[in-house]
Write an enzyme that holds these catalytic residues in place. Structure first.
Site, mmCIF file in Angstrom:
data_model
loop_
_atom_site.group_PDB
_atom_site.id
_atom_site.type_symbol
_atom_site.label_atom_id
_atom_site.label_comp_id
_atom_site.label_asym_id
_atom_site.label_seq_id
_atom_site.Cartn_x
_atom_site.Cartn_y
_atom_site.Cartn_z
ATOM 1 N N VAL A 57 -11.849 55.434 -19.775
ATOM 2 C CA VAL A 57 -12.964 55.663 -20.712
ATOM 3 C C VAL A 57 -14.244 56.110 -20.001
ATOM 4 C CG1 VAL A 57 -12.085 54.044 -22.449
ATOM 5 C CG2 VAL A 57 -13.698 53.226 -20.704
ATOM 6 N N ASN A 83 -13.138 48.794 -27.015
ATOM 7 C CA ASN A 83 -12.817 47.459 -26.516
ATOM 8 C C ASN A 83 -12.626 47.413 -25.004
ATOM 9 O OD1 ASN A 83 -11.263 44.674 -26.668
ATOM 10 N ND2 ASN A 83 -9.841 46.139 -25.746
ATOM 11 N N SER A 136 -20.436 41.147 -25.996
ATOM 12 C CA SER A 136 -20.134 39.803 -25.505
ATOM 13 C C SER A 136 -21.365 38.947 -25.741
ATOM 14 C CB SER A 136 -19.825 39.830 -24.009
ATOM 15 O OG SER A 136 -19.880 38.516 -23.486
ATOM 16 N N TYR A 149 -22.239 42.844 -15.857
ATOM 17 C CA TYR A 149 -21.480 42.713 -17.113
ATOM 18 C C TYR A 149 -22.419 42.428 -18.291
ATOM 19 C CZ TYR A 149 -17.858 40.885 -20.296
ATOM 20 O OH TYR A 149 -17.029 40.660 -21.363
ATOM 21 N N ILE A 182 -12.841 33.794 -24.798
ATOM 22 C CA ILE A 182 -11.567 34.108 -25.477
ATOM 23 C C ILE A 182 -10.429 34.066 -24.459
ATOM 24 C CG2 ILE A 182 -10.380 35.803 -26.946
ATOM 25 C CD1 ILE A 182 -13.066 34.757 -28.153
HETATM 26 P P1 NAI Z 1 -8.169 42.340 -20.656
HETATM 27 O O1 NAI Z 1 -8.452 42.523 -19.210
HETATM 28 O O2 NAI Z 1 -7.106 41.394 -21.087
HETATM 29 O O3 NAI Z 1 -7.876 43.768 -21.328
HETATM 30 C C1 NAI Z 1 -8.699 44.872 -21.094
HETATM 31 C C2 NAI Z 1 -7.920 46.148 -21.338
HETATM 32 O O4 NAI Z 1 -8.779 47.270 -21.027
HETATM 33 C C3 NAI Z 1 -6.703 46.276 -20.412
HETATM 34 O O5 NAI Z 1 -5.593 46.748 -21.161
HETATM 35 C C4 NAI Z 1 -7.155 47.284 -19.363
HETATM 36 O O6 NAI Z 1 -6.089 47.992 -18.759
HETATM 37 C C5 NAI Z 1 -8.072 48.176 -20.192
HETATM 38 N N1 NAI Z 1 -9.024 48.923 -19.369
HETATM 39 C C6 NAI Z 1 -9.722 48.486 -18.299
HETATM 40 N N2 NAI Z 1 -10.459 49.474 -17.774
HETATM 41 C C7 NAI Z 1 -10.232 50.576 -18.526
HETATM 42 C C8 NAI Z 1 -10.707 51.923 -18.495
HETATM 43 N N3 NAI Z 1 -11.555 52.325 -17.537
HETATM 44 N N4 NAI Z 1 -10.285 52.794 -19.441
HETATM 45 C C9 NAI Z 1 -9.389 52.391 -20.389
HETATM 46 N N5 NAI Z 1 -8.909 51.138 -20.473
HETATM 47 C C10 NAI Z 1 -9.318 50.241 -19.557
HETATM 48 O O7 NAI Z 1 -9.591 41.945 -21.309
HETATM 49 P P2 NAI Z 1 -9.965 41.243 -22.714
HETATM 50 O O8 NAI Z 1 -10.351 39.866 -22.420
HETATM 51 O O9 NAI Z 1 -8.946 41.539 -23.725
HETATM 52 O O10 NAI Z 1 -11.320 42.029 -23.042
HETATM 53 C C11 NAI Z 1 -11.418 43.052 -24.010
HETATM 54 C C12 NAI Z 1 -12.897 43.287 -24.312
HETATM 55 O O11 NAI Z 1 -13.477 42.081 -24.810
HETATM 56 C C13 NAI Z 1 -13.713 43.671 -23.080
HETATM 57 O O12 NAI Z 1 -14.679 44.635 -23.434
HETATM 58 C C14 NAI Z 1 -14.393 42.372 -22.715
HETATM 59 O O13 NAI Z 1 -15.589 42.593 -22.005
HETATM 60 C C15 NAI Z 1 -14.636 41.781 -24.084
HETATM 61 N N6 NAI Z 1 -14.862 40.340 -24.084
HETATM 62 C C16 NAI Z 1 -13.896 39.462 -23.640
HETATM 63 C C17 NAI Z 1 -14.139 38.108 -23.650
HETATM 64 C C18 NAI Z 1 -13.139 37.114 -23.184
HETATM 65 O O14 NAI Z 1 -13.508 35.921 -23.119
HETATM 66 N N7 NAI Z 1 -11.924 37.490 -22.853
HETATM 67 C C19 NAI Z 1 -15.419 37.581 -24.135
HETATM 68 C C20 NAI Z 1 -16.337 38.574 -24.580
HETATM 69 C C21 NAI Z 1 -16.050 39.904 -24.559
#
Ligand code: NAI
Length: 241
Positions: A57, A83, A136, A149, A182
């Site tokens: 992205v 996301n 977030s 972040y 989460i």
């Molecule tokens: P995760 O690490 O489980 O999944 C993230 C996904 O994004 C993965 O499939 C990864 O391969 C993909 N990704 C990473 N860099 C990328 C790029 N440059 N281009 C395309 N895809 C890319 O993370 P999670 O926990 O599911 O997080 C999803 C969103 O939620 C993120 O934006 C995170 O900051 C946000 N978030 C998560 C929280 C948590 O507690 N897990 C809390 C608040 C926000």
């Protein structure tokens, strides 16, 4: 091509993005997963009956090319869920320039890249569409060790409001969700002590699930929220009130 809505979910291969993809699929949308992890993206897409594109992205040329391909295949984009996100934590004094740049490039510039391509190439023309950005809670509160972040997520919130103001008259709504703590790969990497500290500050005394975030995303992406734009829904078990 058909009359189903097409929803593009960045970072849709796992975690919260996969839960959102599942939820929107159940709601009757065509799902297009965008991710950098080919193995996980192809298996999530096969599981859901979705299509996928490998695209970083943070790379504007690749994003534009990918959005063109999606429009070629699906006709238009109705829903965009920004996301994809990463962390690269360190205290400010120790944070390297590369940690700062990578997180801002993916978490903030990545959202800009997708919003501008999708607005220009699809939503502004069709005069409809919804965009949901995953921010977030730390974009509101700040968090030690997460200068990069939390700044990226504060940026996502301001970008959400600006995009909402610029596109509302064209029938496009832009909102954000701000999850707290989460259960996903991102949080599984945290040391137990940090997790315990987080839990102490959550009145509901548990982590949230990807499905709970996905439910709010579905609400903001579909018609039930038809008069809501420029808003941030906090999902954090009561941590910040
Ligand atoms: P995760 O690490 O489980 O999944 C993230 C996904 O994004 C993965 O499939 C990864 O391969 C993909 N990704 C990473 N860099 C990328 C790029 N440059 N281009 C395309 N895809 C890319 O993370 P999670 O926990 O599911 O997080 C999803 C969103 O939620 C993120 O934006 C995170 O900051 C946000 N978030 C998560 C929280 C948590 O507690 N897990 C809390 C608040 C926000």
């Amino acid at each position: 091509m058909n009359d189903k809505k097409t929803a593009v979910v960045t970072g849709g291969a796992m975690g919260i993005g996969k839960a959102i993809s599942e939820r929107l699929k159940k709601a009757g949308c065509n799902i297009v997963i965008i991710d950098v992890d080919e193995e996980k993206a192809s298996s999530a897409a096969a599981q859901l009956g979705a299509s996928y594109h490998i695209c970083d992205v943070s790379n504007p040329a690749k994003v534009n090319e990918t959005v063109d391909k999606i429009i070629e295949n699906n006709g238009k984009i109705d829903i965009l869920i920004n996301n994809a996100g990463i962390t690269s934590d360190a205290l400010l004094m120790r944070m390297k320039e590369n940690d700062w740049d990578r997180v801002i490039d993916i978490n903030l510039k990545g959202v800009f890249n997708f919003i501008s391509a999708v607005l220009k190439k699809s939503m502004m023309r069709q005069r409809s569409g919804t965009i949901v950005n995953i921010a977030s809670i730390v974009g509101i509160t700040g968090n030690p060790g997460q200068a990069n972040y939390s700044a990226s997520k504060a940026g996502v919130i301001a970008l959400t409001k600006t995009a909402a103001k610029e596109s509302a008259s064209r029938g496009i709504r832009v909102n954000a969700v701000a999850p707290g703590f989460i259960e996903t790969r991102m949080t599984s990497e945290l040391p137990d002590k940090v997790k315990e500290e987080f839990l102490r500050n959550i009145p509901m005394n548990r982590m949230g699930t990807g499905e709970e975030v996905a439910a709010a995303d579905e609400f903001l992406a579909l018609e039930k929220s038809s008069y809501i734009t420029g808003q941030v829904i906090i999902l954090d078990g009561g941590m910040v009130m």
